[in-house]
Design a protein around this motif. Structure first.
Motif, PDB file in Angstrom:
ATOM      1  N   SER A 128      -4.631  -7.780   3.616  1.00  0.00           N
ATOM      2  CA  SER A 128      -5.771  -7.906   2.709  1.00  0.00           C
ATOM      3  C   SER A 128      -6.979  -8.345   3.519  1.00  0.00           C
ATOM      4  CB  SER A 128      -5.477  -8.936   1.623  1.00  0.00           C
ATOM      5  OG  SER A 128      -5.309 -10.198   2.223  1.00  0.00           O
ATOM      6  N   GLY A 129      -8.147  -8.136   2.954  1.00  0.00           N
ATOM      7  CA  GLY A 129      -9.380  -8.591   3.596  1.00  0.00           C
ATOM      8  C   GLY A 129      -9.687  -7.896   4.903  1.00  0.00           C
ATOM      9  N   LYS A 141      -7.804  -7.436   7.404  1.00  0.00           N
ATOM     10  CA  LYS A 141      -7.098  -7.986   8.571  1.00  0.00           C
ATOM     11  C   LYS A 141      -6.031  -7.007   9.083  1.00  0.00           C
ATOM     12  CE  LYS A 141      -5.938 -11.868   6.487  1.00  0.00           C
ATOM     13  NZ  LYS A 141      -6.638 -12.285   5.299  1.00  0.00           N
ATOM     14  N   PRO A 170      -5.679   8.654   1.013  1.00  0.00           N
ATOM     15  CA  PRO A 170      -5.539   9.113   2.398  1.00  0.00           C
ATOM     16  C   PRO A 170      -4.056   9.384   2.677  1.00  0.00           C
ATOM     17  CG  PRO A 170      -6.905   7.133   2.284  1.00  0.00           C
ATOM     18  CD  PRO A 170      -6.311   7.323   0.920  1.00  0.00           C
ATOM     19  N   LYS A 176       0.813  -1.223   0.000  1.00  0.00           N
ATOM     20  CA  LYS A 176       0.000   0.000   0.000  1.00  0.00           C
ATOM     21  C   LYS A 176       0.844   1.270   0.000  1.00  0.00           C
ATOM     22  CE  LYS A 176      -4.268  -1.921   1.850  1.00  0.00           C
ATOM     23  NZ  LYS A 176      -4.014  -3.346   2.092  1.00  0.00           N
ATOM     24  N   VAL A 183      -6.447  -4.063  10.294  1.00  0.00           N
ATOM     25  CA  VAL A 183      -6.757  -2.629  10.132  1.00  0.00           C
ATOM     26  C   VAL A 183      -7.344  -2.114  11.443  1.00  0.00           C
ATOM     27  CG1 VAL A 183      -8.086  -0.910   8.860  1.00  0.00           C
ATOM     28  CG2 VAL A 183      -7.195  -2.924   7.665  1.00  0.00           C
ATOM     29  N   ASP A 221     -16.915   1.798   0.675  1.00  0.00           N
ATOM     30  CA  ASP A 221     -16.096   2.122  -0.491  1.00  0.00           C
ATOM     31  C   ASP A 221     -16.790   1.689  -1.774  1.00  0.00           C
ATOM     32  OD1 ASP A 221     -15.716  -0.594  -0.760  1.00  0.00           O
ATOM     33  OD2 ASP A 221     -13.552  -0.561  -0.396  1.00  0.00           O
ATOM     34  N   GLY A 269     -16.701  -2.032  11.060  1.00  0.00           N
ATOM     35  CA  GLY A 269     -16.248  -0.786  10.424  1.00  0.00           C
ATOM     36  C   GLY A 269     -15.472  -1.000   9.144  1.00  0.00           C
ATOM     37  N   LEU A 280      -8.202   4.095  -2.255  1.00  0.00           N
ATOM     38  CA  LEU A 280      -7.768   3.488  -0.989  1.00  0.00           C
ATOM     39  C   LEU A 280      -6.764   2.370  -1.239  1.00  0.00           C
ATOM     40  CD1 LEU A 280      -8.104   3.541   2.078  1.00  0.00           C
ATOM     41  CD2 LEU A 280      -9.932   1.872   1.835  1.00  0.00           C
ATOM     42  N   GLU A 281      -7.092   1.487  -2.171  1.00  0.00           N
ATOM     43  CA  GLU A 281      -6.134   0.424  -2.496  1.00  0.00           C
ATOM     44  C   GLU A 281      -6.466  -0.215  -3.827  1.00  0.00           C
ATOM     45  OE1 GLU A 281      -6.031  -3.289  -0.638  1.00  0.00           O
ATOM     46  OE2 GLU A 281      -8.127  -3.306  -0.051  1.00  0.00           O
ATOM     47  N   VAL A 286      -8.804   1.104  13.157  1.00  0.00           N
ATOM     48  CA  VAL A 286      -9.311   2.450  12.913  1.00  0.00           C
ATOM     49  C   VAL A 286      -9.460   3.152  14.261  1.00  0.00           C
ATOM     50  CG1 VAL A 286     -11.225   3.804  11.942  1.00  0.00           C
ATOM     51  CG2 VAL A 286     -10.534   1.662  10.835  1.00  0.00           C
ATOM     52  N   GLU A 331      -2.058   6.223   8.611  1.00  0.00           N
ATOM     53  CA  GLU A 331      -2.579   7.180   7.633  1.00  0.00           C
ATOM     54  C   GLU A 331      -3.774   7.940   8.180  1.00  0.00           C
ATOM     55  OE1 GLU A 331      -3.612   4.928   4.087  1.00  0.00           O
ATOM     56  OE2 GLU A 331      -5.584   4.447   4.880  1.00  0.00           O
ATOM     57  N   GLU A 332      -4.119   9.028   7.479  1.00  0.00           N
ATOM     58  CA  GLU A 332      -5.235   9.855   7.935  1.00  0.00           C
ATOM     59  C   GLU A 332      -6.546   9.099   7.818  1.00  0.00           C
ATOM     60  OE1 GLU A 332      -3.667  14.406   7.224  1.00  0.00           O
ATOM     61  OE2 GLU A 332      -5.381  13.699   6.075  1.00  0.00           O
ATOM     62  N   LEU A 333      -7.419   9.386   8.767  1.00  0.00           N
ATOM     63  CA  LEU A 333      -8.746   8.781   8.769  1.00  0.00           C
ATOM     64  C   LEU A 333      -9.603   9.434   7.686  1.00  0.00           C
ATOM     65  CD1 LEU A 333     -10.601   6.880  10.620  1.00  0.00           C
ATOM     66  CD2 LEU A 333     -11.421   9.014  11.579  1.00  0.00           C
ATOM     67  N   VAL A 334     -10.290   8.615   6.923  1.00  0.00           N
ATOM     68  CA  VAL A 334     -11.215   9.152   5.917  1.00  0.00           C
ATOM     69  C   VAL A 334     -12.554   9.412   6.603  1.00  0.00           C
ATOM     70  CG1 VAL A 334     -12.494   8.601   3.801  1.00  0.00           C
ATOM     71  CG2 VAL A 334     -10.098   7.882   4.049  1.00  0.00           C
ATOM     72  N   ASN A 352     -15.166  -4.999   3.998  1.00  0.00           N
ATOM     73  CA  ASN A 352     -14.794  -6.242   3.322  1.00  0.00           C
ATOM     74  C   ASN A 352     -15.947  -7.245   3.407  1.00  0.00           C
ATOM     75  OD1 ASN A 352     -12.232  -4.987   4.803  1.00  0.00           O
ATOM     76  ND2 ASN A 352     -11.548  -5.943   2.907  1.00  0.00           N
TER      77      ASN A 352
HETATM   78  N1  LIG Z   1      -7.737   5.700   6.125  1.00  0.00           N
HETATM   79  C1  LIG Z   1      -8.862   5.062   6.432  1.00  0.00           C
HETATM   80  N2  LIG Z   1      -9.902   5.740   6.979  1.00  0.00           N
HETATM   81  C2  LIG Z   1     -11.033   5.109   7.323  1.00  0.00           C
HETATM   82  N3  LIG Z   1     -11.267   3.773   7.157  1.00  0.00           N
HETATM   83  C3  LIG Z   1     -10.279   3.044   6.608  1.00  0.00           C
HETATM   84  C4  LIG Z   1      -9.028   3.640   6.224  1.00  0.00           C
HETATM   85  N4  LIG Z   1      -8.231   2.663   5.726  1.00  0.00           N
HETATM   86  C5  LIG Z   1      -8.961   1.512   5.792  1.00  0.00           C
HETATM   87  N5  LIG Z   1     -10.192   1.729   6.314  1.00  0.00           N
HETATM   88  C6  LIG Z   1     -11.269   0.720   6.509  1.00  0.00           C
HETATM   89  O1  LIG Z   1     -10.711  -0.586   6.555  1.00  0.00           O
HETATM   90  C7  LIG Z   1     -11.058  -1.360   5.390  1.00  0.00           C
HETATM   91  C8  LIG Z   1      -9.858  -2.200   4.931  1.00  0.00           C
HETATM   92  O2  LIG Z   1      -8.754  -1.348   4.598  1.00  0.00           O
HETATM   93  P1  LIG Z   1      -7.927  -1.501   3.256  1.00  0.00           P
HETATM   94  O3  LIG Z   1      -6.946  -0.398   3.198  1.00  0.00           O
HETATM   95  O4  LIG Z   1      -8.842  -1.619   2.104  1.00  0.00           O
HETATM   96  O5  LIG Z   1      -7.144  -2.865   3.507  1.00  0.00           O
HETATM   97  P2  LIG Z   1      -7.416  -4.373   3.027  1.00  0.00           P
HETATM   98  O6  LIG Z   1      -6.383  -4.632   1.963  1.00  0.00           O
HETATM   99  O7  LIG Z   1      -7.175  -5.197   4.238  1.00  0.00           O
HETATM  100  O8  LIG Z   1      -8.805  -4.467   2.484  1.00  0.00           O
HETATM  101  C9  LIG Z   1     -11.497  -0.334   4.351  1.00  0.00           C
HETATM  102  O9  LIG Z   1     -12.372  -0.876   3.404  1.00  0.00           O
HETATM  103  C10 LIG Z   1     -12.139   0.744   5.226  1.00  0.00           C
HETATM  104  O10 LIG Z   1     -13.470   0.370   5.569  1.00  0.00           O
END
Ligand SMILES: Nc1ncnc2c1ncn2[C@@H]1O[C@H](COP(=O)(O)OP(=O)(O)O)[C@@H](O)[C@H]1O
Ligand SMILES: [Mg+2]
Length: 320
Positions: free
Chosen positions: A93-94, A96, A60, A45, A98, A165, A189, A271-272, A100, A146-149, A192
């Motif tokens: 991924s998925g 895992k 973000p 990422k 993360v 998303d 939250g 986001l990714e 927030v 990273e910054e919160l969206v 996925n």
């Molecule tokens: N910067 C962010 N601000 C708010 N929510 C986030 C942020 N990054 C990730 N998330 C939440 O976590 C989920 C998984 O993060 P993501 O970056 O897509 O990683 P993964 O590859 O594990 O799917 C996102 O779909 C979102 O709901």
């Protein structure tokens, strides 16, 4: 994966509906259109962010990263200007790993679901990320802060405590299929699907809802808020499509998934990216990827710019 469709359809009907299965995706689509050497661009990422920002796609903002165990103690310095942020594995991924954090005050961290955790727990979490607990193949990883969206109000009644998303499937640089993924109580939250988020297929030309799916079952209301999923219309749709089309230019991957979040103030952000996007998007759309892929191979021009490809998609008279 495609249990819901298979309940109603025979294998021949699934084939006729143009549904892409796991094997066909892996052998005919991914191995043909995605060169292995390009995978690190999307599997990491940090690299994805850098590439995106270089061609003018917003993401973000990266607050900081931690690569080694001896740096974990720096976390408080890294976040010292922030009261909210996200900590996640660079190669996760998925959803895992993360974490927030929606509030940080006086040494107490509050997660998006309202759980209060201590510095020791955050320290342990980062340490686990570095040791590869959440990463592909269990390799050593980097922790990203990273910054919160702040998601746009338009999604408020459709998601529970998290950031929804938009997932686009991009084939040869053309966005061909879309869905929005909405966090639920069960998904903690995260957006996925296998964590229990709702998927709603979107018309690729308009961003309007088509069908909903929750744990492989059809659904029309958000299970926690009761909102009517069929009323969804994603705003800034053309901007979403352009981010998807540019994801191809920025990576060279012929088949990929692009995840886009809509920030209330900053608009759509990437986001990714994913080089092996899941197939449940077909259920949420009610038709198969194979049909769309054949359509692109047969009728869509090559060598257009990202902007031209978006215009083409918006104006194409789709079979569906
Ligand atoms: N910067 C962010 N601000 C708010 N929510 C986030 C942020 N990054 C990730 N998330 C939440 O976590 C989920 C998984 O993060 P993501 O970056 O897509 O990683 P993964 O590859 O594990 O799917 C996102 O779909 C979102 O709901
Ligand atoms: Mg994701």
């Amino acid at each position: 994966m495609l249990k819901w469709l298979s309940k109603f359809c025979s294998p021949q009907q699934l084939y006729d509906a143009g549904v892409l299965g796991m094997n066909a995706r892996n052998f005919h689509i991914i191995s043909k259109h995605n060169q292995r050497r390009l995978y690190p661009l999307v599997d990491d990422k940090v690299q994805t962010k850098t590439l995106a920002n270089n061609i003018g796609i917003s993401t973000p903002k990266l607050i900081g990263k931690i690569e080694h165990q001896y740096e974990v103690k720096n976390i408080l310095d890294i976040i010292n200007q922030y009261t909210e942020f996200v900590i996640k594995p660079a190669q996760g991924s998925g959803g895992k790993g993360v974490l927030v954090i929606s509030d940080y005050h006086d040494g107490i961290f509050t997660t998006a679901s309202g759980r209060k955790i201590s510095y020791a727990e955050v320290y342990q979490h980062i340490s686990n990320i570095l040791s590869g607990l959440y990463s592909l193949g269990g390799k050593y990883d980097t922790a990203i802060i990273e910054e919160l969206v702040h998601f746009s109000d338009v999604f408020k009644e459709y998601s529970y405590q998290g950031v929804p998303d938009v997932r686009l499937i991009i084939y040869k640089g053309y966005p061909i299929m879309a869905m929005t993924r909405l966090p639920t109580k069960a998904s903690g939250g995260r957006a996925n699907l296998h964590q229990g988020a709702v998927g709603v297929g979107l018309n690729i030309q308009t961003g309007k809802a088509l069908h909903g799916v929750l744990r492989n079952q059809p659904v029309t209301i958000q299970p926690d808020t009761g909102a009517d999923l069929m009323q969804i219309q994603v705003p800034y749709w053309q901007e979403h499509l352009l981010i998807g089309a540019l994801a191809y230019d920025m990576t060279g991957l012929g088949y990929l998934g692009a995840d886009i979040v809509l920030d209330a103030n900053k608009g759509p952000m990437m986001l990714e990216l994913n080089a092996r996007p899941g197939l449940a998007i077909q259920i949420a759309n009610g038709f198969g990827l194979k049909t769309k892929i054949k359509e692109v191979d047969k009728y869509y021009p090559e060598n257009l710019t990202a902007n031209e490809r978006v215009k083409f998609v918006l104006n194409y008279r789709h079979a569906k």
